[in-house]
Structure formats: structure tokens, C-alpha cells
Scaffold this motif. Structure first.
Motif, PDB file in Angstrom:
ATOM      1  N   LYS A  59       2.026  -7.661 -22.253  1.00  0.00           N
ATOM      2  CA  LYS A  59       1.396  -6.348 -22.049  1.00  0.00           C
ATOM      3  C   LYS A  59       0.442  -6.441 -20.868  1.00  0.00           C
ATOM      4  CE  LYS A  59       1.976  -3.045 -25.394  1.00  0.00           C
ATOM      5  NZ  LYS A  59       1.951  -1.598 -25.267  1.00  0.00           N
ATOM      6  N   GLY A  60       0.497  -5.462 -20.006  1.00  0.00           N
ATOM      7  CA  GLY A  60      -0.421  -5.431 -18.882  1.00  0.00           C
ATOM      8  C   GLY A  60       0.175  -5.938 -17.582  1.00  0.00           C
ATOM      9  N   PHE A  61       1.287  -6.697 -17.664  1.00  0.00           N
ATOM     10  CA  PHE A  61       1.844  -7.261 -16.427  1.00  0.00           C
ATOM     11  C   PHE A  61       2.113  -6.177 -15.383  1.00  0.00           C
ATOM     12  CE2 PHE A  61       5.191  -8.404 -13.501  1.00  0.00           C
ATOM     13  CZ  PHE A  61       4.762  -9.633 -13.040  1.00  0.00           C
ATOM     14  N   PHE A  62       2.729  -5.091 -15.811  1.00  0.00           N
ATOM     15  CA  PHE A  62       3.141  -4.054 -14.855  1.00  0.00           C
ATOM     16  C   PHE A  62       2.047  -3.019 -14.582  1.00  0.00           C
ATOM     17  CE2 PHE A  62       7.179  -5.683 -16.457  1.00  0.00           C
ATOM     18  CZ  PHE A  62       7.931  -5.778 -15.297  1.00  0.00           C
ATOM     19  N   ARG A  63       0.914  -3.162 -15.277  1.00  0.00           N
ATOM     20  CA  ARG A  63      -0.111  -2.113 -15.194  1.00  0.00           C
ATOM     21  C   ARG A  63      -0.894  -2.129 -13.884  1.00  0.00           C
ATOM     22  NH1 ARG A  63      -2.365   1.319 -14.122  1.00  0.00           N
ATOM     23  NH2 ARG A  63      -3.800   2.733 -15.212  1.00  0.00           N
ATOM     24  N   ASP A  64      -1.071  -3.325 -13.305  1.00  0.00           N
ATOM     25  CA  ASP A  64      -1.943  -3.410 -12.129  1.00  0.00           C
ATOM     26  C   ASP A  64      -1.206  -3.983 -10.912  1.00  0.00           C
ATOM     27  OD1 ASP A  64      -1.658  -5.961 -13.013  1.00  0.00           O
ATOM     28  OD2 ASP A  64      -3.784  -6.471 -13.015  1.00  0.00           O
ATOM     29  N   LEU A  65       0.087  -3.729 -10.820  1.00  0.00           N
ATOM     30  CA  LEU A  65       0.827  -4.203  -9.647  1.00  0.00           C
ATOM     31  C   LEU A  65       0.362  -3.459  -8.397  1.00  0.00           C
ATOM     32  CD1 LEU A  65       4.524  -4.443 -10.947  1.00  0.00           C
ATOM     33  CD2 LEU A  65       2.686  -6.142 -11.055  1.00  0.00           C
ATOM     34  N   PRO A  66       0.328  -4.166  -7.258  1.00  0.00           N
ATOM     35  CA  PRO A  66       0.028  -3.463  -6.007  1.00  0.00           C
ATOM     36  C   PRO A  66       1.140  -2.453  -5.684  1.00  0.00           C
ATOM     37  CG  PRO A  66      -0.070  -5.867  -5.732  1.00  0.00           C
ATOM     38  CD  PRO A  66       0.544  -5.613  -7.069  1.00  0.00           C
ATOM     39  N   VAL A  67       0.755  -1.402  -4.989  1.00  0.00           N
ATOM     40  CA  VAL A  67       1.737  -0.422  -4.521  1.00  0.00           C
ATOM     41  C   VAL A  67       2.345  -0.943  -3.222  1.00  0.00           C
ATOM     42  CG1 VAL A  67       2.086   1.960  -3.757  1.00  0.00           C
ATOM     43  CG2 VAL A  67       0.409   1.450  -5.550  1.00  0.00           C
ATOM     44  N   ILE A  68       3.674  -0.830  -3.082  1.00  0.00           N
ATOM     45  CA  ILE A  68       4.310  -1.226  -1.826  1.00  0.00           C
ATOM     46  C   ILE A  68       3.788  -0.314  -0.704  1.00  0.00           C
ATOM     47  CG2 ILE A  68       6.538  -1.299  -0.596  1.00  0.00           C
ATOM     48  CD1 ILE A  68       6.618  -3.481  -2.582  1.00  0.00           C
ATOM     49  N   PRO A  69       3.375  -0.909   0.432  1.00  0.00           N
ATOM     50  CA  PRO A  69       2.792  -0.104   1.517  1.00  0.00           C
ATOM     51  C   PRO A  69       3.705   1.052   1.939  1.00  0.00           C
ATOM     52  CG  PRO A  69       2.535  -2.453   1.974  1.00  0.00           C
ATOM     53  CD  PRO A  69       3.387  -2.354   0.745  1.00  0.00           C
ATOM     54  N   GLY A  70       3.114   2.218   2.050  1.00  0.00           N
ATOM     55  CA  GLY A  70       3.854   3.390   2.532  1.00  0.00           C
ATOM     56  C   GLY A  70       4.572   4.183   1.457  1.00  0.00           C
ATOM     57  N   ALA A  71       4.609   3.645   0.221  1.00  0.00           N
ATOM     58  CA  ALA A  71       5.395   4.314  -0.827  1.00  0.00           C
ATOM     59  C   ALA A  71       4.789   5.658  -1.236  1.00  0.00           C
ATOM     60  CB  ALA A  71       5.532   3.400  -2.046  1.00  0.00           C
ATOM     61  N   VAL A  72       3.462   5.715  -1.359  1.00  0.00           N
ATOM     62  CA  VAL A  72       2.826   6.965  -1.806  1.00  0.00           C
ATOM     63  C   VAL A  72       3.056   8.074  -0.781  1.00  0.00           C
ATOM     64  CG1 VAL A  72       0.624   8.095  -2.293  1.00  0.00           C
ATOM     65  CG2 VAL A  72       1.084   5.823  -3.241  1.00  0.00           C
ATOM     66  N   ALA A  73       2.708   7.806   0.471  1.00  0.00           N
ATOM     67  CA  ALA A  73       2.890   8.822   1.514  1.00  0.00           C
ATOM     68  C   ALA A  73       4.380   9.131   1.708  1.00  0.00           C
ATOM     69  CB  ALA A  73       2.276   8.330   2.829  1.00  0.00           C
ATOM     70  N   GLY A  74       5.207   8.111   1.590  1.00  0.00           N
ATOM     71  CA  GLY A  74       6.648   8.295   1.769  1.00  0.00           C
ATOM     72  C   GLY A  74       7.245   9.230   0.734  1.00  0.00           C
ATOM     73  N   ILE A  75       6.883   9.026  -0.526  1.00  0.00           N
ATOM     74  CA  ILE A  75       7.425   9.881  -1.592  1.00  0.00           C
ATOM     75  C   ILE A  75       6.877  11.295  -1.476  1.00  0.00           C
ATOM     76  CG2 ILE A  75       7.343  10.271  -4.091  1.00  0.00           C
ATOM     77  CD1 ILE A  75       7.895   7.312  -4.493  1.00  0.00           C
ATOM     78  N   GLN A  76       5.611  11.418  -1.115  1.00  0.00           N
ATOM     79  CA  GLN A  76       5.064  12.768  -0.918  1.00  0.00           C
ATOM     80  C   GLN A  76       5.822  13.506   0.173  1.00  0.00           C
ATOM     81  OE1 GLN A  76       0.887  11.555  -0.558  1.00  0.00           O
ATOM     82  NE2 GLN A  76       0.385  12.915  -2.265  1.00  0.00           N
ATOM     83  N   LYS A  77       6.155  12.787   1.228  1.00  0.00           N
ATOM     84  CA  LYS A  77       6.909  13.368   2.339  1.00  0.00           C
ATOM     85  C   LYS A  77       8.313  13.797   1.863  1.00  0.00           C
ATOM     86  CE  LYS A  77       6.981  14.239   6.793  1.00  0.00           C
ATOM     87  NZ  LYS A  77       6.093  15.312   7.215  1.00  0.00           N
ATOM     88  N   LEU A  78       8.971  12.929   1.108  1.00  0.00           N
ATOM     89  CA  LEU A  78      10.314  13.263   0.605  1.00  0.00           C
ATOM     90  C   LEU A  78      10.269  14.480  -0.315  1.00  0.00           C
ATOM     91  CD1 LEU A  78      11.848   9.747  -0.255  1.00  0.00           C
ATOM     92  CD2 LEU A  78      12.336  11.183   1.738  1.00  0.00           C
TER      93      LEU A  78
END
Lengths: 172, 172
Positions: A59-78
Motif C-alpha cells: 500500500k502506498g507504492f503508487f501514491r507518491d510516484l513522480p509525474v512524467i515531465p510534460g504529462a499534465v500540460a500534455g493531457i490538458q492540451k489533448l
């Protein structure tokens, strides 16, 4: 268009977390760079190989993974022009379900629950699937985009994107 | 063939649990029979209507639901000849994820994680979808089978199955 996007190694980075945990428990160097074609477990002494399974089921392993660079802005753009779905094979790890749900809510709050899918086989109907594992392209009838990750660098025959910048260039 | 099967009101029965909880908290009769076309919340005084949302978001709500009669044997029978997937819109309720996973492991241990999908929109590629909500048939390109539930009894224009016996007759 309907665009389906994988989580691990496409928008979330489990590799750096593995390396951190292996460093803590087994002295594996923190600056470990995976050789092309290799999975993380190829870089770890056999005796501690099973740690991989322990870590990922915790439990918790996947909770605090770093975000791949550009993914947030990229998905918002898509999202401006397309229907974007997150499609993760989370079902393999029962304890990842809530962590992945909460991680998405934290980093991608603009993706609604209707657009999130935790599955095993990716039996989805979509125009594009962005994924780092070609097994997920096997029955996929749309356009597959292979997102580069160390383990898939020796694979040829697929349209490849190395970064989120390249994803946007390939689609928009 | 690939057959996708919904959970709530198709293989799991949340209605009887709602009625039990409403009885405990609000004195709604335990033998309540829903009128055709009605949802559970149509049968509850407006003042306690919000309980529905409390119940369904509570940890544990989905963990001990009764199995719909015939579902276990029915799915085992379908599996002999077809690829069966469980496809539940679980993503609406964050706290249902582990409960639904554990419920499936208890009652349907013969369904592997590869064949389980928790989603929002059911953007799936399958030949048949068995579901009690016609909204899930909207973009579905296969053959929809409407599984009867009180709330959908006034809906016409769909191939309907009332029981798991009828599911098997319709498919095999």
C-alpha cells in the motif's frame, strides 16, 4: 477522437521509486540507468529480486510516484480537442487501486471519473492508445503510440514517442 | 466471443442491501418491492433521500452484497466457450474499488484479474454487453443485452433478459 493513455511509465514514474527503494534496502546506486531492453529487475542482484514484487504490492507504492515531465500540460492540451481516457492495468495489483485513484485526483483533477479505467486486458474502443507495453497493442484496432521506456528501447515496428512533447506533435 | 458483464444488479445485488439499511435507519419496510421504472430513492421519504449517497460511499457497502441467483454458474458456463469480462462503473465510488475487487475474488475466483475492468464510461470492444443501464449501450457497437431490474422495466427497444437462465439461452 478518443485517446487512451496508460499510467505507469507514461504519466507516472515507478522506476525512480523502485531505484530509491532498492537503494534504501539493497545499496543499488541511486543514479542507476537502465540499459536499453532491460527491466528494473535485470539491474538488481538475484537474491533481492523478489523485492520488486514486495514493493509493488505494498500500500502506498503508487501514491507518491513522480509525474512524467510534460504529462499534465500534455493531457490538458489533448483535452481541448479530444476525449482523453486514462487506462491502467491496475487490476494486477489490488493494493494499487486506491493509490492510483488518489494519485490521479491529486495530479490530474481535471480528468473525471468517467474517463478513468482500471483493467487487466485493455479491451478498449479508442482511436489512439499511448502505452509503453506492446502487449497492450495486441488486440487494439486504433493507432498505437509506443511511449519510450528503457525496457522497450529495442522494440521496432511501432510509431514511437519519447516525450510528451512528441506525443503532442504526433497527435495535434 | 468476448462477453462483457456489468456487476451491480446483474451479478451483485445492491438493492436488497439498500432496503436493509433504509429499514435499519429509517423504518422502510424490508419487503419493499420497487415499482417498475423506479429507482430505490423513489421509494424513500425525501428527507432521508441523501442516505443513498452516504451508504454507497461507505467502505464495506459493496463487500457483502448478495450474488444475483444463477450468476456464478452462468458465468462459469459462458467461460467454457467465451472470453468473459467483468466491466463495472466502479470509478464513480472511490471506496467501492477494493470492496468490488475482494467481492469478485470471493464469489468469482475463477475470473482472473486480466478479465476485470473498473471504469467510468464503458468504452469497451466486445461482442456482447450485459448491463442493466442503457446509458452503457450508447456507444457500444456489439450486441447489448438489457438485464432486467425494477428501474429499467418501462424501457423498450432492447433485447431483454430477466434471469441468468435467460442469459444462457440468449447466448449459447
Amino acid at each position: 477522437m478518443r485517446i487512451a493513455i496508460d499510467m505507469d511509465e507514461v504519466i507516472a514514474d515507478p522506476l525512480s521509486k523502485f531505484i530509491k527503494l532498492y537503494n534504501r534496502d539493497c545499496g543499488v546506486p541511486l543514479d542507476l540507468v537502465l540499459d536499453p531492453g532491460n527491466e528494473i529487475y535485470h539491474h538488481v542482484p538475484e537474491a533481492v529480486n523478489m523485492k520488486w514484487f514486495d514493493y509493488i504490492n505494498e500500500k502506498g507504492f503508487f501514491r507518491d510516484l513522480p509525474v512524467i515531465p510534460g504529462a499534465v500540460a500534455g493531457i490538458q492540451k489533448l483535452q481541448e480537442q479530444h476525449d482523453v481516457y486514462i487506462v491502467s492495468a491496475a487490476m494486477e495489483f489490488r493494493n494499487s487501486l486506491e493509490d492510483k485513484y488518489d494519485w490521479l485526483a491529486e495530479h490530474f483533477p481535471f480528468i473525471s471519473w468517467q474517463n478513468i479505467m482500471f483493467c487487466g486486458d485493455k479491451i478498449i474502443e479508442a482511436d489512439i492508445l499511448i502505452d509503453d507495453r506492446i502487449k497492450n497493442f495486441k488486440d487494439f484496432k486504433g493507432r498505437p503510440l509506443l511511449f519510450s521506456s528503457p525496457h522497450n528501447m529495442l522494440i521496432t515496428g511501432y510509431e514511437r514517442v519519447d516525450t510528451w512533447e512528441q506525443v503532442l506533435k504526433a497527435i495535434l
